[in-house]
Design a protein around this motif. Structure first.
Motif, PDB file in Angstrom:
ATOM      1  N   VAL A 108     -30.079 -47.840 124.115  1.00 17.41           N
ATOM      2  CA  VAL A 108     -29.652 -49.106 123.511  1.00 17.41           C
ATOM      3  C   VAL A 108     -30.200 -49.246 122.098  1.00 17.41           C
ATOM      4  O   VAL A 108     -29.509 -49.688 121.185  1.00 17.41           O
ATOM      5  CB  VAL A 108     -30.086 -50.307 124.382  1.00 17.41           C
ATOM      6  CG1 VAL A 108     -29.666 -51.620 123.736  1.00 17.41           C
ATOM      7  CG2 VAL A 108     -29.519 -50.171 125.780  1.00 17.41           C
ATOM      8  N   GLY A 109     -31.472 -48.872 121.927  1.00 14.56           N
ATOM      9  CA  GLY A 109     -32.110 -48.975 120.619  1.00 14.56           C
ATOM     10  C   GLY A 109     -31.940 -47.712 119.805  1.00 14.56           C
ATOM     11  O   GLY A 109     -31.421 -46.689 120.271  1.00 14.56           O
ATOM     12  N   THR A 110     -32.415 -47.785 118.548  1.00 12.98           N
ATOM     13  CA  THR A 110     -32.327 -46.653 117.628  1.00 12.98           C
ATOM     14  C   THR A 110     -33.724 -46.209 117.218  1.00 12.98           C
ATOM     15  O   THR A 110     -34.721 -46.930 117.401  1.00 12.98           O
ATOM     16  CB  THR A 110     -31.534 -47.045 116.364  1.00 12.98           C
ATOM     17  OG1 THR A 110     -32.244 -48.101 115.680  1.00 12.98           O
ATOM     18  CG2 THR A 110     -30.135 -47.506 116.730  1.00 12.98           C
ATOM     19  N   GLY A 111     -33.774 -44.994 116.641  1.00  7.74           N
ATOM     20  CA  GLY A 111     -35.058 -44.466 116.205  1.00  7.74           C
ATOM     21  C   GLY A 111     -35.673 -45.265 115.076  1.00  7.74           C
ATOM     22  O   GLY A 111     -36.894 -45.410 114.996  1.00  7.74           O
ATOM     23  N   LYS A 144     -33.846 -57.642 122.383  1.00  8.73           N
ATOM     24  CA  LYS A 144     -33.726 -57.095 123.737  1.00  8.73           C
ATOM     25  C   LYS A 144     -32.287 -57.160 124.226  1.00  8.73           C
ATOM     26  O   LYS A 144     -31.816 -56.252 124.939  1.00  8.73           O
ATOM     27  CB  LYS A 144     -34.646 -57.880 124.670  1.00  8.73           C
ATOM     28  CG  LYS A 144     -34.681 -57.332 126.087  1.00  8.73           C
ATOM     29  CD  LYS A 144     -35.677 -58.106 126.930  1.00  8.73           C
ATOM     30  CE  LYS A 144     -35.733 -57.541 128.351  1.00  8.73           C
ATOM     31  NZ  LYS A 144     -36.707 -58.295 129.181  1.00  8.73           N
ATOM     32  N   ALA A 145     -31.589 -58.194 123.810  1.00  9.56           N
ATOM     33  CA  ALA A 145     -30.203 -58.340 124.246  1.00  9.56           C
ATOM     34  C   ALA A 145     -29.246 -57.493 123.416  1.00  9.56           C
ATOM     35  O   ALA A 145     -28.048 -57.426 123.723  1.00  9.56           O
ATOM     36  CB  ALA A 145     -29.785 -59.801 124.165  1.00  9.56           C
ATOM     37  N   GLY A 146     -29.749 -56.858 122.358  1.00 10.45           N
ATOM     38  CA  GLY A 146     -28.906 -56.018 121.525  1.00 10.45           C
ATOM     39  C   GLY A 146     -28.078 -56.781 120.520  1.00 10.45           C
ATOM     40  O   GLY A 146     -27.192 -56.201 119.883  1.00 10.45           O
ATOM     41  N   VAL A 147     -28.352 -58.047 120.359  1.00 14.96           N
ATOM     42  CA  VAL A 147     -27.593 -58.855 119.407  1.00 14.96           C
ATOM     43  C   VAL A 147     -28.000 -58.525 117.965  1.00 14.96           C
ATOM     44  O   VAL A 147     -27.186 -58.599 117.039  1.00 14.96           O
ATOM     45  CB  VAL A 147     -27.798 -60.358 119.693  1.00 14.96           C
ATOM     46  CG1 VAL A 147     -27.050 -61.211 118.681  1.00 14.96           C
ATOM     47  CG2 VAL A 147     -27.360 -60.674 121.105  1.00 14.96           C
ATOM     48  N   ALA A 148     -29.250 -58.147 117.759  1.00 17.45           N
ATOM     49  CA  ALA A 148     -29.758 -57.847 116.426  1.00 17.45           C
ATOM     50  C   ALA A 148     -30.757 -56.703 116.517  1.00 17.45           C
ATOM     51  O   ALA A 148     -31.267 -56.382 117.610  1.00 17.45           O
ATOM     52  CB  ALA A 148     -30.419 -59.084 115.814  1.00 17.45           C
ATOM     53  N   ASN A 149     -31.026 -56.061 115.358  1.00 25.46           N
ATOM     54  CA  ASN A 149     -32.056 -55.022 115.336  1.00 25.46           C
ATOM     55  C   ASN A 149     -33.427 -55.688 115.217  1.00 25.46           C
ATOM     56  O   ASN A 149     -33.538 -56.911 115.147  1.00 25.46           O
ATOM     57  CB  ASN A 149     -31.807 -54.021 114.207  1.00 25.46           C
ATOM     58  CG  ASN A 149     -31.736 -54.702 112.845  1.00 25.46           C
ATOM     59  OD1 ASN A 149     -32.317 -55.764 112.651  1.00 25.46           O
ATOM     60  ND2 ASN A 149     -31.005 -54.102 111.924  1.00 25.46           N
ATOM     61  N   ASN A 150     -34.452 -54.845 115.150  1.00 17.76           N
ATOM     62  CA  ASN A 150     -35.796 -55.436 115.167  1.00 17.76           C
ATOM     63  C   ASN A 150     -36.302 -55.820 113.792  1.00 17.76           C
ATOM     64  O   ASN A 150     -37.489 -56.098 113.625  1.00 17.76           O
ATOM     65  CB  ASN A 150     -36.784 -54.489 115.851  1.00 17.76           C
ATOM     66  CG  ASN A 150     -37.062 -53.238 115.016  1.00 17.76           C
ATOM     67  OD1 ASN A 150     -36.283 -52.890 114.131  1.00 17.76           O
ATOM     68  ND2 ASN A 150     -38.167 -52.574 115.304  1.00 17.76           N
ATOM     69  N   ILE A 151     -35.431 -55.837 112.776  1.00 13.23           N
ATOM     70  CA  ILE A 151     -35.860 -56.366 111.477  1.00 13.23           C
ATOM     71  C   ILE A 151     -36.231 -57.837 111.612  1.00 13.23           C
ATOM     72  O   ILE A 151     -37.224 -58.316 111.043  1.00 13.23           O
ATOM     73  CB  ILE A 151     -34.735 -56.176 110.432  1.00 13.23           C
ATOM     74  CG1 ILE A 151     -34.530 -54.693 110.142  1.00 13.23           C
ATOM     75  CG2 ILE A 151     -35.065 -56.937 109.148  1.00 13.23           C
ATOM     76  CD1 ILE A 151     -33.433 -54.414 109.140  1.00 13.23           C
ATOM     77  N   GLU A 152     -35.449 -58.566 112.414  1.00 14.59           N
ATOM     78  CA  GLU A 152     -35.787 -59.970 112.648  1.00 14.59           C
ATOM     79  C   GLU A 152     -37.132 -60.094 113.343  1.00 14.59           C
ATOM     80  O   GLU A 152     -37.911 -61.018 113.057  1.00 14.59           O
ATOM     81  CB  GLU A 152     -34.693 -60.624 113.491  1.00 14.59           C
ATOM     82  CG  GLU A 152     -33.345 -60.762 112.798  1.00 14.59           C
ATOM     83  CD  GLU A 152     -32.337 -61.504 113.666  1.00 14.59           C
ATOM     84  OE1 GLU A 152     -32.731 -61.944 114.770  1.00 14.59           O
ATOM     85  OE2 GLU A 152     -31.184 -61.656 113.240  1.00 14.59           O
ATOM     86  N   VAL A 153     -37.418 -59.179 114.263  1.00 11.46           N
ATOM     87  CA  VAL A 153     -38.699 -59.229 114.979  1.00 11.46           C
ATOM     88  C   VAL A 153     -39.849 -58.987 114.010  1.00 11.46           C
ATOM     89  O   VAL A 153     -40.879 -59.689 114.051  1.00 11.46           O
ATOM     90  CB  VAL A 153     -38.719 -58.187 116.121  1.00 11.46           C
ATOM     91  CG1 VAL A 153     -40.071 -58.224 116.835  1.00 11.46           C
ATOM     92  CG2 VAL A 153     -37.592 -58.450 117.102  1.00 11.46           C
ATOM     93  N   ILE A 154     -39.696 -57.989 113.130  1.00 12.25           N
ATOM     94  CA  ILE A 154     -40.756 -57.683 112.162  1.00 12.25           C
ATOM     95  C   ILE A 154     -40.981 -58.883 111.236  1.00 12.25           C
ATOM     96  O   ILE A 154     -42.119 -59.257 110.932  1.00 12.25           O
ATOM     97  CB  ILE A 154     -40.388 -56.429 111.346  1.00 12.25           C
ATOM     98  CG1 ILE A 154     -40.191 -55.215 112.272  1.00 12.25           C
ATOM     99  CG2 ILE A 154     -41.466 -56.131 110.313  1.00 12.25           C
ATOM    100  CD1 ILE A 154     -41.396 -54.884 113.111  1.00 12.25           C
ATOM    101  N   GLN A 155     -39.893 -59.484 110.769  1.00 23.85           N
ATOM    102  CA  GLN A 155     -40.032 -60.660 109.904  1.00 23.85           C
ATOM    103  C   GLN A 155     -40.707 -61.813 110.632  1.00 23.85           C
ATOM    104  O   GLN A 155     -41.526 -62.545 110.055  1.00 23.85           O
ATOM    105  CB  GLN A 155     -38.653 -61.084 109.399  1.00 23.85           C
ATOM    106  CG  GLN A 155     -38.014 -60.093 108.436  1.00 23.85           C
ATOM    107  CD  GLN A 155     -36.589 -60.475 108.061  1.00 23.85           C
ATOM    108  OE1 GLN A 155     -35.955 -61.279 108.748  1.00 23.85           O
ATOM    109  NE2 GLN A 155     -36.089 -59.904 106.960  1.00 23.85           N
TER     110      GLN A 155
END
Length: 563
Positions: free
Chosen positions: A311-314, A513-524
């Protein structure tokens, strides 16, 4: 341009601004700690954006955690940091990431010098025999064995310990005791004096030398004669107004010295409270960093699991790993700041350097009503020991002037002695000599007038100091009240910011987790939470420091913080 800021402890922060070869240089002298950090920050932020700046730290004696944060900000914005001494250079190298310092020694000397190498090598060859010879006579400079266990201190315990064994407090106590003895010496001059004298003399006289000529048929000398005398002698000042005024002056000086001692206690308490609060801030930073490391680790694990599931990317996993390493780096820096602050607190408490300590309190906030400004200023003028000491010195100067004026008056003294006197200790008879005398000054060469003028000038100087101190106390109170009100509002805003940042992290984590967005939002969101945590800790620190500054401004430090 020079900016001076006085500390509560009697020291001073000096910031000098000058232009050198197209670059503005801020030369800082004193302690870069506590509220003084904001002073340097204001000077730094008023510069033109395109202006080249340097900060000279060669005259700085101490840099606390807040000072390091400011210096790091200055470095990141292009400011050049200049330092001397092992400690300040280590701080600058740490801030600059040790760029360009790999070939520098503790005082800026190159490590690759062949001369230093050969001197060190020769010393290794020569000194072993001397070291063995002297080794048996060496003593450990630290007394006793190293303390075991960890000393846990609350704020009131730390203050009580500082009042018992801080060298500055003890020196102030000894100085006040000296003033009391000076008063006793001045009082002794007013009291009768008595002594016991015993002499046994053998004397032979040269008559020719004594009379100035010789007489035929008479011996050239007379004697030897033996004279024995034993008895008391005494003296007393019947009337000497100058001595009485000197005693009164010494008494007022003793009162002033006692007030100075109490003022020193207040200053030491403020130093201990400020250092304790600053250490609490460092401890809170460590706890917040540990919490962020745990969150970053969980987010990294989540990103790695999503990548394994396809589901996620490297790149998401890599971003999470970078953020995890950044948080670990911040944790290491926070731990270093905490340990440094603990060492500073131990130094203020005059503890054994080998004693490990930890804090028993934590940063907290409890709202209190905002004090009235006018009532606070009146309270400060009634309680501040510096003000009381200055008033006593004004009284002492007035008495010194009266003592100088009394030098023009006559003095009446009485003295005498009684003795058992004779050719031997068995052939004596009682003898005595009593006399009373009056001394009236007629001409003293202008000495009395000069002493009166000097005393009057001292009074005028103290009156100027009185005006300055009154304004300084009022400014301290006003500043403390403004900072207290501002810090109270900052705590409220910071608490709300932390709450919102936590919600942002939770929502960003769910979206990732739901795949709606990448983890850039999480990092921010993580960065926002880190800033919110730092703001909350800083706001709590400012509020507690503002409370301490207000207590000091109205002379209530010992009453508030010492139990």
């Amino acid at each position: 341009m020079q900016l001076l800021k006085s500390s509560k402890a009697g020291s001073m922060l000096r910031i000098t601004t000058e232009k050198k070869r197209g670059r503005t240089v801020l030369s800082v002298e004193g302690r870069l700690a506590g509220s003084w950090v904001e002073t340097l920050a204001q000077c730094w932020r008023t510069r033109a954006p395109e202006e080249k700046f340097s900060v000279d730290l060669c005259g700085v004696s101490f840099i606390d955690a807040a000072g390091k944060v400011l210096l790091k900000e200055i470095h990141e914005q292009g400011g050049k940091l200049i330092a001397e001494g092992c400690l300040n250079q280590a701080i600058v190298e740490e801030i600059a990431g040790r760029e360009g310092t790999g070939n520098r020694g503790c005082w800026g000397r190159k490590k690759g010098s062949h001369i230093i190498f050969y001197v060190a090598f020769f010393s290794l060859l020569v000194t072993p025999a001397v070291a063995r010879a002297q080794g048996s006579g060496r003593q450990n400079p630290l007394p006793g064995s190293a303390p075991s266990g960890v000393l846990r201190l609350t704020l009131d315990q730390a203050v009580s310990l500082a009042l018992k064994q801080n060298p500055t407090v003890q020196i102030a106590v000894l100085t006040a005791a000296e003033s009391v003895q000076d008063r006793n010496v001045a009082r002794a001059a007013l009291l009768p004096q008595a002594s016991l004298n015993v002499t046994d003399t053998a004397e032979r006289l040269n008559l020719q030398a004594f009379i100035g000529k010789s007489f035929p048929g008479f011996s050239q000398h007379a004697g030897p004669f033996q004279i024995f005398s034993a008895g008391p002698g005494f003296s007393a000042s019947i009337f000497d107004l100058t001595l009485f005024r000197r005693y009164q002056e010494a008494r007022e000086t003793a009162y002033a010295s006692k007030a100075d001692g109490l003022s020193t206690r207040e200053q030491v308490i403020l130093l201990v409270v400020s250092q304790y609060i600053g250490t609490l801030r460092a401890v809170a930073n460590v706890q917040a960093s540990e919490s962020r490391v745990e969150l970053a680790q969980a987010l990294y694990d989540q990103a790695a699991d999503l990548q394994k599931e396809g589901v996620g990317t490297g790149i998401d996993t890599l971003r999470a790993n970078v953020e995890l390493q950044n948080e670990k780096q911040r944790l290491l820096q926070a731990e270093d700041d905490r340990d440094t602050s603990l060492f500073g607190l131990s130094r203020l408490l005059n503890l054994d350097p080998r004693q490990n300590i930890e804090l028993g309190d934590s940063l907290s906030f409890f709202d209190t009503p905002q004090p009235e400004m006018q009532a606070s200023i009146e309270s400060a003028l009634g309680e501040r020991q510096e003000w009381k000491a200055l008033l006593e010195r004004v009284k002492a100067a007035g008495l010194e002037k009266k003592a100088s004026q009394a030098l023009r008056l006559p003095t009446l003294n009485f003295n005498g002695n009684w003795a058992y006197e004779g050719a031997s200790s068995t052939t004596g008879i009682p003898t005595y000599n009593y006399q009373a005398g009056v001394s009236v000054p007629i001409f003293t060469g202008g000495r009395i007038h000069a002493e009166i003028v000097k005393a009057d000038l001292e009074i005028q100087k103290l009156q100027q100091q009185e005006d300055d101190l009154r304004n300084s106390i009022a400014l301290d109170v006003k500043t403390a009240l403004i900072n207290l009100d501002s810090a109270r509002n900052q705590v409220t805003v910071a608490n709300l910011g932390v709450q919102l940042s936590k919600e942002e992290v939770d929502q960003a984590r769910d979206r990732f987790k739901a795949g709606v967005a990448n983890n850039i939002e999480v990092i921010q969101a993580q960065d926002s939470l880190a800033r919110a945590n730092d703001n909350q800790i800083a706001a709590l620190y400012r509020f507690n420091q503002a409370r301490a500054d207000y207590a000091r401004s109205i002379g209530q430090m010992e009453k508030v913080y010492s139990k």
